[in-house]
Scaffold this active site. Structure first.
Site, PDB file in Angstrom:
ATOM      1  N   TRP A 159      47.216  35.393  44.372  1.00 38.54           N
ATOM      2  CA  TRP A 159      45.788  35.717  44.291  1.00 38.54           C
ATOM      3  C   TRP A 159      44.990  34.603  43.624  1.00 38.54           C
ATOM      4  O   TRP A 159      43.922  34.221  44.112  1.00 38.54           O
ATOM      5  CB  TRP A 159      45.567  37.067  43.598  1.00 38.54           C
ATOM      6  CG  TRP A 159      45.980  38.198  44.491  1.00 38.54           C
ATOM      7  CD1 TRP A 159      47.045  39.037  44.320  1.00 38.54           C
ATOM      8  CD2 TRP A 159      45.387  38.571  45.738  1.00 38.54           C
ATOM      9  NE1 TRP A 159      47.136  39.913  45.371  1.00 38.54           N
ATOM     10  CE2 TRP A 159      46.131  39.654  46.255  1.00 38.54           C
ATOM     11  CE3 TRP A 159      44.290  38.106  46.481  1.00 38.54           C
ATOM     12  CZ2 TRP A 159      45.816  40.280  47.475  1.00 38.54           C
ATOM     13  CZ3 TRP A 159      43.982  38.730  47.692  1.00 38.54           C
ATOM     14  CH2 TRP A 159      44.746  39.806  48.173  1.00 38.54           C
ATOM     15  N   LYS A 187      43.416  49.762  44.005  1.00 41.32           N
ATOM     16  CA  LYS A 187      44.735  49.761  43.377  1.00 41.32           C
ATOM     17  C   LYS A 187      44.805  50.892  42.334  1.00 41.32           C
ATOM     18  O   LYS A 187      45.697  51.702  42.349  1.00 41.32           O
ATOM     19  CB  LYS A 187      45.036  48.420  42.701  1.00 41.32           C
ATOM     20  CG  LYS A 187      44.717  47.148  43.501  1.00 41.32           C
ATOM     21  CD  LYS A 187      45.383  47.050  44.817  1.00 41.32           C
ATOM     22  CE  LYS A 187      45.041  45.918  45.741  1.00 41.32           C
ATOM     23  NZ  LYS A 187      44.681  44.630  45.264  1.00 41.32           N
ATOM     24  N   ASP A 240      40.377  38.231  37.254  1.00 35.94           N
ATOM     25  CA  ASP A 240      40.554  39.130  38.398  1.00 35.94           C
ATOM     26  C   ASP A 240      41.528  40.202  37.933  1.00 35.94           C
ATOM     27  O   ASP A 240      42.726  39.949  37.817  1.00 35.94           O
ATOM     28  CB  ASP A 240      41.113  38.337  39.592  1.00 35.94           C
ATOM     29  CG  ASP A 240      41.460  39.230  40.778  1.00 35.94           C
ATOM     30  OD1 ASP A 240      41.333  40.463  40.667  1.00 35.94           O
ATOM     31  OD2 ASP A 240      41.878  38.673  41.824  1.00 35.94           O
TER      32      ASP A 240
HETATM   33  C1  PLP Z   1      44.141  43.423  46.165  1.00 35.04           C
HETATM   34  C2  PLP Z   1      43.711  42.249  45.364  1.00 35.04           C
HETATM   35  C3  PLP Z   1      42.649  41.420  45.759  1.00 35.04           C
HETATM   36  C4  PLP Z   1      41.956  41.535  47.104  1.00 35.04           C
HETATM   37  O1  PLP Z   1      41.252  42.634  47.291  1.00 35.04           O
HETATM   38  P1  PLP Z   1      40.480  42.838  48.693  1.00 35.04           P
HETATM   39  O2  PLP Z   1      39.819  44.128  48.457  1.00 35.04           O
HETATM   40  O3  PLP Z   1      41.510  42.861  49.771  1.00 35.04           O
HETATM   41  O4  PLP Z   1      39.539  41.727  48.866  1.00 35.04           O
HETATM   42  C5  PLP Z   1      42.278  40.399  44.925  1.00 35.04           C
HETATM   43  N1  PLP Z   1      42.913  40.160  43.776  1.00 35.04           N
HETATM   44  C6  PLP Z   1      43.953  40.913  43.376  1.00 35.04           C
HETATM   45  C7  PLP Z   1      44.644  40.598  42.088  1.00 35.04           C
HETATM   46  C8  PLP Z   1      44.387  41.978  44.154  1.00 35.04           C
HETATM   47  O5  PLP Z   1      45.420  42.738  43.767  1.00 35.04           O
END
Ligand code: PLP
Length: 367
Positions: free
Chosen positions: A101, A199, A175
Protein backbone atom coordinates in the site's frame (compact mmCIF):
# COMPACT_ATOMS: atom_id res chain seq x y z
CA UNK A 1 -28.27 -20.56 12.32
CA UNK A 2 -24.71 -19.57 13.13
CA UNK A 3 -23.07 -17.41 10.48
CA UNK A 4 -19.67 -18.57 9.19
CA UNK A 5 -16.49 -16.80 10.29
CA UNK A 6 -15.37 -14.48 7.51
CA UNK A 7 -11.65 -13.72 7.33
CA UNK A 8 -11.86 -11.43 4.28
CA UNK A 9 -9.31 -8.60 4.09
CA UNK A 10 -11.94 -6.20 2.76
CA UNK A 11 -14.74 -5.59 2.23
CA UNK A 12 -14.77 -7.48 5.48
CA UNK A 13 -17.04 -8.91 8.16
CA UNK A 14 -19.39 -6.49 9.90
CA UNK A 15 -20.61 -7.14 13.46
CA UNK A 16 -23.78 -9.22 13.32
CA UNK A 17 -25.60 -6.81 15.66
CA UNK A 18 -24.89 -3.98 13.22
CA UNK A 19 -26.28 -5.97 10.28
CA UNK A 20 -29.38 -6.85 12.31
CA UNK A 21 -29.96 -3.24 13.30
CA UNK A 22 -29.62 -2.12 9.68
CA UNK A 23 -32.04 -4.85 8.59
CA UNK A 24 -34.60 -3.83 11.22
CA UNK A 25 -34.40 -0.18 10.15
CA UNK A 26 -34.14 -0.84 6.42
CA UNK A 27 -37.67 0.04 5.30
CA UNK A 28 -38.57 2.69 7.85
CA UNK A 29 -35.82 4.52 9.72
CA UNK A 30 -37.06 5.71 13.14
CA UNK A 31 -40.63 6.25 11.91
CA UNK A 32 -39.56 8.49 9.03
CA UNK A 33 -41.21 6.20 6.47
CA UNK A 34 -37.94 6.12 4.53
CA UNK A 35 -34.90 3.92 4.22
CA UNK A 36 -31.69 5.81 5.01
CA UNK A 37 -30.75 5.24 1.35
CA UNK A 38 -33.79 7.25 0.23
CA UNK A 39 -33.22 10.34 2.37
CA UNK A 40 -31.98 13.72 1.32
CA UNK A 41 -28.54 14.29 2.75
CA UNK A 42 -29.75 17.80 3.62
CA UNK A 43 -32.83 16.67 5.55
CA UNK A 44 -32.93 16.75 9.34
CA UNK A 45 -33.08 12.95 9.60
CA UNK A 46 -29.86 12.33 7.73
CA UNK A 47 -28.09 15.31 9.28
CA UNK A 48 -28.81 13.82 12.70
CA UNK A 49 -27.30 10.49 11.56
CA UNK A 50 -24.15 12.17 10.22
CA UNK A 51 -23.69 14.40 13.28
CA UNK A 52 -24.01 11.47 15.65
CA UNK A 53 -21.58 9.38 13.58
CA UNK A 54 -19.01 12.16 13.62
CA UNK A 55 -19.39 12.80 17.37
CA UNK A 56 -19.17 9.07 18.15
CA UNK A 57 -16.05 8.64 16.02
CA UNK A 58 -14.44 11.61 17.76
CA UNK A 59 -15.31 10.08 21.11
CA UNK A 60 -14.19 6.54 20.43
CA UNK A 61 -10.77 7.53 19.07
CA UNK A 62 -10.39 10.62 21.30
CA UNK A 63 -9.86 12.87 18.28
CA UNK A 64 -8.79 16.31 19.58
CA UNK A 65 -10.86 19.40 18.77
CA UNK A 66 -8.21 20.86 16.46
CA UNK A 67 -8.82 18.06 13.94
CA UNK A 68 -11.65 17.93 11.43
CA UNK A 69 -13.35 14.62 10.65
CA UNK A 70 -14.37 14.39 7.00
CA UNK A 71 -16.64 11.80 5.36
CA UNK A 72 -15.53 11.45 1.76
CA UNK A 73 -15.64 9.08 -1.22
CA UNK A 74 -12.93 7.51 -3.35
CA UNK A 75 -11.41 5.04 -0.88
CA UNK A 76 -7.83 4.75 0.26
CA UNK A 77 -6.49 4.69 -3.27
CA UNK A 78 -8.08 8.02 -4.19
CA UNK A 79 -6.50 9.55 -1.07
CA UNK A 80 -3.11 8.65 -2.55
CA UNK A 81 -3.83 11.49 -4.99
CA UNK A 82 -6.09 13.66 -2.80
CA UNK A 83 -3.55 13.99 0.02
CA UNK A 84 -0.74 15.35 -2.20
CA UNK A 85 -3.23 17.61 -4.02
CA UNK A 86 -4.13 19.13 -0.64
CA UNK A 87 -0.88 19.01 1.31
CA UNK A 88 2.18 18.82 -0.97
CA UNK A 89 2.06 22.31 -2.56
CA UNK A 90 3.77 20.49 -5.45
CA UNK A 91 6.92 20.20 -3.35
CA UNK A 92 8.83 17.43 -1.58
CA UNK A 93 7.02 14.56 0.12
CA UNK A 94 8.77 11.66 1.91
CA UNK A 95 7.46 8.09 1.95
CA UNK A 96 8.39 5.14 4.14
CA UNK A 97 7.64 2.02 2.13
CA UNK A 98 6.71 -1.01 4.22
CA UNK A 99 4.49 -2.93 1.81
CA UNK A 100 2.17 -2.88 -1.17
CA UNK A 101 0.00 0.00 0.00
CA UNK A 102 2.74 2.51 0.75
CA UNK A 103 4.38 1.46 -2.51
CA UNK A 104 1.18 2.40 -4.35
CA UNK A 105 1.01 5.69 -2.42
CA UNK A 106 4.48 6.92 -3.42
CA UNK A 107 3.86 6.01 -7.04
CA UNK A 108 0.57 7.88 -7.27
CA UNK A 109 1.84 10.93 -5.38
CA UNK A 110 4.66 11.23 -7.93
CA UNK A 111 2.09 12.57 -10.40
CA UNK A 112 1.57 15.65 -8.23
CA UNK A 113 4.75 16.30 -6.26
CA UNK A 114 8.37 15.36 -5.70
CA UNK A 115 7.59 12.04 -4.02
CA UNK A 116 10.61 10.20 -2.66
CA UNK A 117 11.07 6.90 -0.84
CA UNK A 118 13.21 7.72 2.21
CA UNK A 119 13.21 4.18 3.65
CA UNK A 120 12.04 0.86 2.26
CA UNK A 121 11.93 -2.75 3.34
CA UNK A 122 11.38 -4.08 -0.17
CA UNK A 123 14.77 -5.84 -0.23
CA UNK A 124 13.67 -7.99 2.74
CA UNK A 125 10.28 -8.74 1.18
CA UNK A 126 8.39 -6.37 3.49
CA UNK A 127 8.92 -8.29 6.69
CA UNK A 128 10.31 -5.43 8.82
CA UNK A 129 9.77 -1.75 9.49
CA UNK A 130 12.98 0.17 8.74
CA UNK A 131 14.29 1.79 11.96
CA UNK A 132 13.17 5.41 12.09
CA UNK A 133 16.68 6.65 12.95
CA UNK A 134 17.74 5.60 9.43
CA UNK A 135 14.97 7.39 7.51
CA UNK A 136 16.51 9.97 5.18
CA UNK A 137 13.92 12.67 5.87
CA UNK A 138 14.25 15.91 3.92
CA UNK A 139 13.96 19.32 5.60
CA UNK A 140 11.92 20.45 2.63
CA UNK A 141 9.29 17.69 3.01
CA UNK A 142 5.72 19.00 3.17
CA UNK A 143 4.70 15.78 4.91
CA UNK A 144 5.88 12.24 5.62
CA UNK A 145 3.63 9.35 4.60
CA UNK A 146 3.45 5.92 6.22
CA UNK A 147 0.96 3.07 5.98
CA UNK A 148 0.45 2.26 9.65
CA UNK A 149 -0.91 -1.21 8.87
CA UNK A 150 0.06 -2.96 5.65
CA UNK A 151 -3.00 -5.08 4.88
CA UNK A 152 -1.35 -7.32 2.29
CA UNK A 153 2.04 -7.88 3.94
CA UNK A 154 0.80 -8.01 7.53
CA UNK A 155 3.22 -5.38 8.86
CA UNK A 156 1.99 -2.91 11.51
CA UNK A 157 3.57 0.03 13.29
CA UNK A 158 3.16 -0.83 16.99
CA UNK A 159 3.84 2.83 17.72
CA UNK A 160 3.62 5.82 15.41
CA UNK A 161 6.92 7.57 14.71
CA UNK A 162 7.46 10.88 16.48
CA UNK A 163 8.85 12.97 13.64
CA UNK A 164 9.79 15.84 15.96
CA UNK A 165 12.32 13.63 17.75
CA UNK A 166 13.77 12.72 14.34
CA UNK A 167 14.45 16.39 13.70
CA UNK A 168 11.59 16.83 11.22
CA UNK A 169 8.94 19.55 11.35
CA UNK A 170 6.79 17.87 8.69
CA UNK A 171 3.33 16.54 9.57
CA UNK A 172 2.89 12.78 9.56
CA UNK A 173 0.26 11.33 7.23
CA UNK A 174 -0.96 7.82 8.04
CA UNK A 175 -2.99 5.43 5.94
CA UNK A 176 -4.85 3.62 8.72
CA UNK A 177 -7.44 1.96 6.45
CA UNK A 178 -7.01 -1.53 7.82
CA UNK A 179 -6.56 -0.95 11.54
CA UNK A 180 -8.59 2.17 12.28
CA UNK A 181 -10.47 1.78 15.59
CA UNK A 182 -8.59 -1.41 16.47
CA UNK A 183 -6.26 0.51 18.81
CA UNK A 184 -5.89 4.09 20.03
CA UNK A 185 -4.15 6.72 17.86
CA UNK A 186 -1.36 9.01 19.20
CA UNK A 187 -2.86 12.15 17.67
CA UNK A 188 -0.04 14.39 18.89
CA UNK A 189 2.18 12.68 16.30
CA UNK A 190 -0.30 12.89 13.41
CA UNK A 191 -1.16 15.60 10.88
CA UNK A 192 -3.63 13.61 8.83
CA UNK A 193 -5.07 10.09 8.92
CA UNK A 194 -7.16 8.50 6.20
CA UNK A 195 -8.87 5.19 5.74
CA UNK A 196 -11.49 3.40 3.69
CA UNK A 197 -14.36 2.09 5.83
CA UNK A 198 -14.58 -1.41 4.39
CA UNK A 199 -12.05 -3.10 6.67
CA UNK A 200 -13.05 -2.09 10.17
CA UNK A 201 -15.89 0.43 9.99
CA UNK A 202 -18.62 -0.77 7.62
CA UNK A 203 -19.32 -1.13 3.91
CA UNK A 204 -17.18 0.11 1.02
CA UNK A 205 -17.85 3.59 -0.35
CA UNK A 206 -16.99 5.75 2.67
CA UNK A 207 -13.54 7.21 3.30
CA UNK A 208 -12.68 8.81 6.61
CA UNK A 209 -10.20 11.67 6.73
CA UNK A 210 -9.06 13.13 10.04
CA UNK A 211 -7.07 16.29 9.37
CA UNK A 212 -5.42 18.85 11.62
CA UNK A 213 -6.98 22.27 11.10
CA UNK A 214 -3.74 24.00 10.04
CA UNK A 215 -3.43 21.61 7.06
CA UNK A 216 -6.77 22.50 5.49
CA UNK A 217 -5.62 25.46 3.42
CA UNK A 218 -2.75 24.31 1.22
CA UNK A 219 -4.65 22.75 -1.71
CA UNK A 220 -3.16 23.07 -5.19
CA UNK A 221 -5.23 24.97 -7.76
CA UNK A 222 -5.78 21.74 -9.70
CA UNK A 223 -7.37 19.96 -6.73
CA UNK A 224 -10.95 18.93 -7.63
CA UNK A 225 -13.45 20.86 -5.50
CA UNK A 226 -15.13 17.73 -4.19
CA UNK A 227 -11.74 16.60 -2.85
CA UNK A 228 -10.64 19.95 -1.41
CA UNK A 229 -10.41 19.41 2.34
CA UNK A 230 -11.25 23.05 3.18
CA UNK A 231 -14.42 22.96 1.06
CA UNK A 232 -15.45 19.58 2.44
CA UNK A 233 -14.79 20.73 6.01
CA UNK A 234 -16.66 24.02 5.65
CA UNK A 235 -19.66 22.12 4.28
CA UNK A 236 -19.77 19.47 7.05
CA UNK A 237 -18.83 16.80 4.46
CA UNK A 238 -21.86 17.77 2.35
CA UNK A 239 -20.22 19.83 -0.37
CA UNK A 240 -21.21 17.00 -2.67
CA UNK A 241 -23.59 14.15 -1.82
CA UNK A 242 -21.73 12.10 0.75
CA UNK A 243 -21.92 8.27 0.86
CA UNK A 244 -25.04 8.35 3.02
CA UNK A 245 -25.49 4.59 3.46
CA UNK A 246 -21.83 4.17 4.37
CA UNK A 247 -22.03 6.93 6.96
CA UNK A 248 -25.14 5.37 8.49
CA UNK A 249 -23.55 1.91 8.67
CA UNK A 250 -20.31 3.33 10.08
CA UNK A 251 -22.44 5.16 12.66
CA UNK A 252 -24.04 1.88 13.75
CA UNK A 253 -20.55 0.36 13.94
CA UNK A 254 -19.26 3.26 16.07
CA UNK A 255 -22.20 2.70 18.40
CA UNK A 256 -21.30 -1.00 18.59
CA UNK A 257 -17.67 -0.15 19.34
CA UNK A 258 -18.65 2.20 22.16
CA UNK A 259 -20.75 -0.60 23.72
CA UNK A 260 -17.89 -3.14 23.78
CA UNK A 261 -16.56 -4.29 27.16
CA UNK A 262 -13.58 -6.44 28.21
CA UNK A 263 -13.28 -6.52 31.98
CA UNK A 264 -12.93 -2.89 33.07
CA UNK A 265 -12.11 -1.71 29.54
CA UNK A 266 -14.64 -0.17 27.15
CA UNK A 267 -14.77 0.93 23.51
CA UNK A 268 -11.54 0.91 21.53
CA UNK A 269 -9.53 -0.09 24.61
CA UNK A 270 -11.72 -3.18 24.98
CA UNK A 271 -11.32 -4.00 21.30
CA UNK A 272 -7.57 -3.50 21.53
CA UNK A 273 -7.34 -6.03 24.35
CA UNK A 274 -9.48 -8.47 22.38
CA UNK A 275 -7.43 -7.88 19.22
CA UNK A 276 -4.19 -8.55 21.10
CA UNK A 277 -5.57 -11.81 22.46
CA UNK A 278 -6.80 -12.89 19.01
CA UNK A 279 -3.48 -12.11 17.32
CA UNK A 280 -1.46 -13.80 20.04
CA UNK A 281 -3.54 -16.96 19.77
CA UNK A 282 -3.10 -17.17 16.00
CA UNK A 283 0.61 -16.28 15.84
CA UNK A 284 1.38 -18.73 18.64
CA UNK A 285 -0.36 -21.50 16.72
CA UNK A 286 1.56 -20.66 13.55
CA UNK A 287 4.95 -20.39 15.26
CA UNK A 288 4.38 -23.61 17.20
CA UNK A 289 3.57 -25.70 14.14
CA UNK A 290 5.69 -27.63 11.65
CA UNK A 291 3.39 -26.87 8.73
CA UNK A 292 2.62 -23.14 8.94
CA UNK A 293 4.87 -20.12 8.92
CA UNK A 294 4.66 -16.34 9.10
CA UNK A 295 7.73 -14.45 7.86
CA UNK A 296 7.14 -11.04 9.43
CA UNK A 297 9.48 -9.91 12.24
CA UNK A 298 7.79 -10.41 15.61
CA UNK A 299 7.91 -6.75 16.64
CA UNK A 300 6.00 -5.52 13.61
CA UNK A 301 3.45 -8.26 13.05
CA UNK A 302 -0.04 -6.97 12.31
CA UNK A 303 -2.84 -7.63 14.78
CA UNK A 304 -5.35 -7.31 11.95
CA UNK A 305 -3.92 -9.13 8.93
CA UNK A 306 -2.05 -12.39 9.43
CA UNK A 307 -0.50 -13.79 6.25
CA UNK A 308 0.80 -17.33 6.60
CA UNK A 309 2.14 -20.07 4.38
CA UNK A 310 1.86 -23.83 4.31
CA UNK A 311 5.41 -25.18 4.01
CA UNK A 312 3.89 -27.83 1.74
CA UNK A 313 2.18 -25.60 -0.81
CA UNK A 314 0.64 -28.58 -2.59
CA UNK A 315 -1.83 -28.72 0.31
CA UNK A 316 -3.08 -25.14 -0.13
CA UNK A 317 -6.30 -26.02 -1.93
CA UNK A 318 -7.13 -28.86 0.46
CA UNK A 319 -6.60 -26.41 3.35
CA UNK A 320 -8.99 -23.88 1.83
CA UNK A 321 -11.61 -26.49 0.94
CA UNK A 322 -11.57 -27.95 4.46
CA UNK A 323 -11.79 -24.49 5.98
CA UNK A 324 -14.82 -23.60 3.90
CA UNK A 325 -16.57 -26.83 4.93
CA UNK A 326 -16.16 -25.72 8.56
CA UNK A 327 -17.51 -22.24 7.93
CA UNK A 328 -14.13 -20.48 7.79
CA UNK A 329 -14.33 -18.22 4.75
CA UNK A 330 -11.99 -16.17 2.54
CA UNK A 331 -8.64 -17.36 3.87
CA UNK A 332 -6.83 -17.32 0.53
CA UNK A 333 -3.80 -15.00 0.55
CA UNK A 334 -3.44 -11.93 -1.66
CA UNK A 335 -2.32 -12.88 -5.16
CA UNK A 336 0.90 -10.86 -4.83
CA UNK A 337 2.00 -12.78 -1.71
CA UNK A 338 0.34 -16.20 -2.06
CA UNK A 339 -0.37 -18.61 0.75
CA UNK A 340 -3.09 -17.73 3.24
CA UNK A 341 -4.20 -14.61 5.04
CA UNK A 342 -6.51 -14.38 8.02
CA UNK A 343 -7.86 -10.89 8.54
CA UNK A 344 -9.10 -10.66 12.10
CA UNK A 345 -10.61 -7.19 12.32
CA UNK A 346 -12.74 -5.82 15.15
CA UNK A 347 -15.79 -7.79 14.02
CA UNK A 348 -14.00 -11.15 14.37
CA UNK A 349 -14.67 -12.66 17.80
CA UNK A 350 -12.04 -14.64 19.72
CA UNK A 351 -14.19 -17.74 19.12
CA UNK A 352 -13.65 -17.32 15.37
CA UNK A 353 -9.88 -17.30 15.76
CA UNK A 354 -10.08 -20.28 18.14
CA UNK A 355 -12.12 -22.20 15.55
CA UNK A 356 -9.50 -21.39 12.90
CA UNK A 357 -6.62 -22.48 15.15
CA UNK A 358 -8.42 -25.75 15.99
CA UNK A 359 -8.94 -26.41 12.30
CA UNK A 360 -5.29 -25.60 11.46
CA UNK A 361 -4.08 -28.08 14.08
CA UNK A 362 -6.46 -30.80 12.91
CA UNK A 363 -5.41 -30.22 9.30
CA UNK A 364 -1.71 -30.39 10.18
CA UNK A 365 -2.16 -33.79 11.84
CA UNK A 366 -3.88 -35.17 8.72
CA UNK A 367 -0.66 -35.00 6.65
C1 PLP B 1 -7.85 -1.44 1.38
C2 PLP B 1 -6.75 -0.45 1.53
C3 PLP B 1 -6.61 0.64 0.67
C4 PLP B 1 -7.44 0.83 -0.59
O1 PLP B 1 -8.72 1.08 -0.39
P1 PLP B 1 -9.69 1.29 -1.66
O2 PLP B 1 -10.97 1.56 -1.00
O3 PLP B 1 -9.66 0.04 -2.46
O4 PLP B 1 -9.18 2.43 -2.43
C5 PLP B 1 -5.61 1.54 0.92
N1 PLP B 1 -4.76 1.38 1.94
C6 PLP B 1 -4.84 0.33 2.77
C7 PLP B 1 -3.86 0.18 3.88
C8 PLP B 1 -5.84 -0.62 2.59
O5 PLP B 1 -5.94 -1.67 3.42
Amino acid sequence: MQRPYNFSAGPAAIPEEVLQMAAAEMLNWHGSGMSVMEMSHRGKEFISIAEKAEADFRKLLAVPDHFHILFMQGGGLAENAIVPLNLSRGGAVDFVVTGSWSQKSVKEAGKFCDAQTVASDEAQGFTHIPAAAGWKLRDSAQYVHICSNETINGVEFQELPDLATLGSKAPLVIDFSSHVASRPVEWSRVGLAFGGAQKNLGPAGLTLVVVRDDLLDHAMAACPSAFNYRLVADNQSMYNTPPTWGIYMAGLTFDWILRQREGALTGVAALEARNQAKAELLYRAIDGSQLYENRVAHDCRSRMNVPFFLKDESRNQAFLDGAKERGLLQLKGHKSVGGMRASIYNAMPLAGVQTLVDYMQTFEKQA
